[in-house]
Scaffold this motif. Structure first.
Motif, short mmCIF file in Angstrom:
data_model
loop_
_atom_site.label_atom_id
_atom_site.label_comp_id
_atom_site.label_asym_id
_atom_site.label_seq_id
_atom_site.Cartn_x
_atom_site.Cartn_y
_atom_site.Cartn_z
N LYS A 57 0.88 -1.16 0.00
CA LYS A 57 0.00 0.00 0.00
C LYS A 57 0.92 1.21 0.00
O LYS A 57 1.88 1.27 0.76
CB LYS A 57 -0.89 -0.01 1.25
CG LYS A 57 -1.63 1.26 1.53
CD LYS A 57 -3.00 1.25 0.98
CE LYS A 57 -3.73 2.52 1.46
NZ LYS A 57 -4.86 2.81 0.67
N ILE A 58 0.62 2.16 -0.88
CA ILE A 58 1.43 3.37 -0.98
C ILE A 58 0.60 4.56 -0.50
O ILE A 58 -0.51 4.77 -0.97
CB ILE A 58 1.89 3.62 -2.43
CG1 ILE A 58 2.69 2.43 -2.94
CG2 ILE A 58 2.71 4.90 -2.51
CD1 ILE A 58 3.04 2.52 -4.41
N PHE A 59 1.16 5.31 0.43
CA PHE A 59 0.58 6.56 0.87
C PHE A 59 1.48 7.67 0.36
O PHE A 59 2.71 7.52 0.34
CB PHE A 59 0.53 6.63 2.41
CG PHE A 59 -0.30 5.57 3.04
CD1 PHE A 59 -1.65 5.78 3.29
CD2 PHE A 59 0.26 4.35 3.40
CE1 PHE A 59 -2.43 4.80 3.88
CE2 PHE A 59 -0.51 3.36 4.00
CZ PHE A 59 -1.86 3.59 4.23
N GLY A 60 0.90 8.78 -0.05
CA GLY A 60 1.74 9.83 -0.60
C GLY A 60 1.24 11.22 -0.34
O GLY A 60 0.10 11.43 0.06
N GLU A 61 2.15 12.16 -0.57
CA GLU A 61 1.85 13.57 -0.39
C GLU A 61 2.57 14.36 -1.48
O GLU A 61 3.70 14.03 -1.85
CB GLU A 61 2.33 14.03 0.99
CG GLU A 61 2.15 15.51 1.25
CD GLU A 61 2.44 15.88 2.69
OE1 GLU A 61 2.02 15.13 3.59
OE2 GLU A 61 3.08 16.92 2.90
N VAL A 62 1.91 15.38 -1.99
CA VAL A 62 2.52 16.27 -2.99
C VAL A 62 2.39 17.70 -2.47
O VAL A 62 1.30 18.12 -2.09
CB VAL A 62 1.82 16.15 -4.36
CG1 VAL A 62 2.47 17.08 -5.37
CG2 VAL A 62 1.80 14.72 -4.85
N ALA A 63 3.51 18.41 -2.45
CA ALA A 63 3.50 19.80 -2.02
C ALA A 63 4.36 20.63 -2.97
O ALA A 63 5.44 20.20 -3.36
CB ALA A 63 4.05 19.91 -0.60
N ARG A 64 3.88 21.79 -3.33
CA ARG A 64 4.64 22.70 -4.21
C ARG A 64 5.22 23.83 -3.38
O ARG A 64 4.53 24.47 -2.60
CB ARG A 64 3.72 23.27 -5.29
CG ARG A 64 4.45 24.23 -6.22
CD ARG A 64 3.62 24.57 -7.43
NE ARG A 64 3.52 23.37 -8.26
CZ ARG A 64 2.60 23.22 -9.22
NH1 ARG A 64 1.72 24.16 -9.47
NH2 ARG A 64 2.57 22.11 -9.93
N GLU A 65 6.53 24.07 -3.59
CA GLU A 65 7.22 25.13 -2.88
C GLU A 65 8.17 25.83 -3.84
O GLU A 65 8.58 25.27 -4.84
CB GLU A 65 8.04 24.56 -1.71
CG GLU A 65 7.19 23.91 -0.64
CD GLU A 65 8.02 23.31 0.48
OE1 GLU A 65 9.25 23.59 0.55
OE2 GLU A 65 7.45 22.55 1.28
N ARG A 66 8.52 27.05 -3.50
CA ARG A 66 9.46 27.82 -4.30
C ARG A 66 10.83 27.15 -4.27
O ARG A 66 11.25 26.63 -3.24
CB ARG A 66 9.54 29.24 -3.72
CG ARG A 66 10.43 30.18 -4.49
CD ARG A 66 9.75 30.70 -5.76
NE ARG A 66 10.74 31.27 -6.62
CZ ARG A 66 11.13 32.53 -6.59
NH1 ARG A 66 10.58 33.38 -5.77
NH2 ARG A 66 12.07 32.96 -7.41
#
Length: 160
Positions: A57-66
């Protein structure tokens, strides 16, 4: 697609697994230009390999930053941000990871021919110091190089 990891969901899932389950934590990033500025999409992944041999099972997060890197071929700022993020994620789950097989994966190539090599010593030292584990780097860092890298387009799903 910006997405946050639900840490309670991750905790519940890990606690429901046997101690034979293996946990892999990684982070990758992709540099993108928006207007005149550079940004990075940081993708974190937690891979729970169920019983060590029953899919995952894969859990993930995506965040955009400078992204403030000046040299595209020496992305020191962005790569160390990956390291800080994976360390922070590990520490948030440390209490439930204590008796389990856990690996921290860094999307860093030890070969001097690659730009990511510019942070290899700092990155390994930081993970050893904060997480008390020796991190895996390319080509053995699939949670960062593959799972996190693909999560942005695949989404959160059970595989296997």
């Amino acid at each position: 697609m910006m997405k946050k990891i639900n840490l309670e969901e991750v905790r519940d899932f890990i606690e429901a697994q046997t101690l034979e389950s293996k946990i892999y934590i990684g982070c990758d990033s992709e540099r993108i230009r928006i207007g005149k500025d550079w940004y990075a999409d940081y993708v974190m992944a937690i891979v729970v390999h169920i019983n060590g041999n029953n899919g995952c099972k894969i859990f993930g997060e995506v965040a955009r930053e400078r992204d403030y890197d000046q040299k595209k071929n020496k992305p020191r700022y962005r790569l160390m941000n990956e390291v800080y993020k994976v360390s922070d994620l590990y520490l948030k789950l440390a209490d439930i990871l204590e008796d389990r097989a856990v690996e921290v994966h860094l999307d860093i190539n030890p070969d001097e021919m690659f730009g990511s090599n510019c942070v290899i010593h700092e990155a390994i030292g930081y993970i050893r110091g904060t997480c008390n584990v020796i991190p895996m780097v390319k080509p053995n860092a699939f949670a960062a190089s593959y799972a996190a890298g693909k999560f942005k387009t695949l989404g959160d799903r059970k595989v296997g």
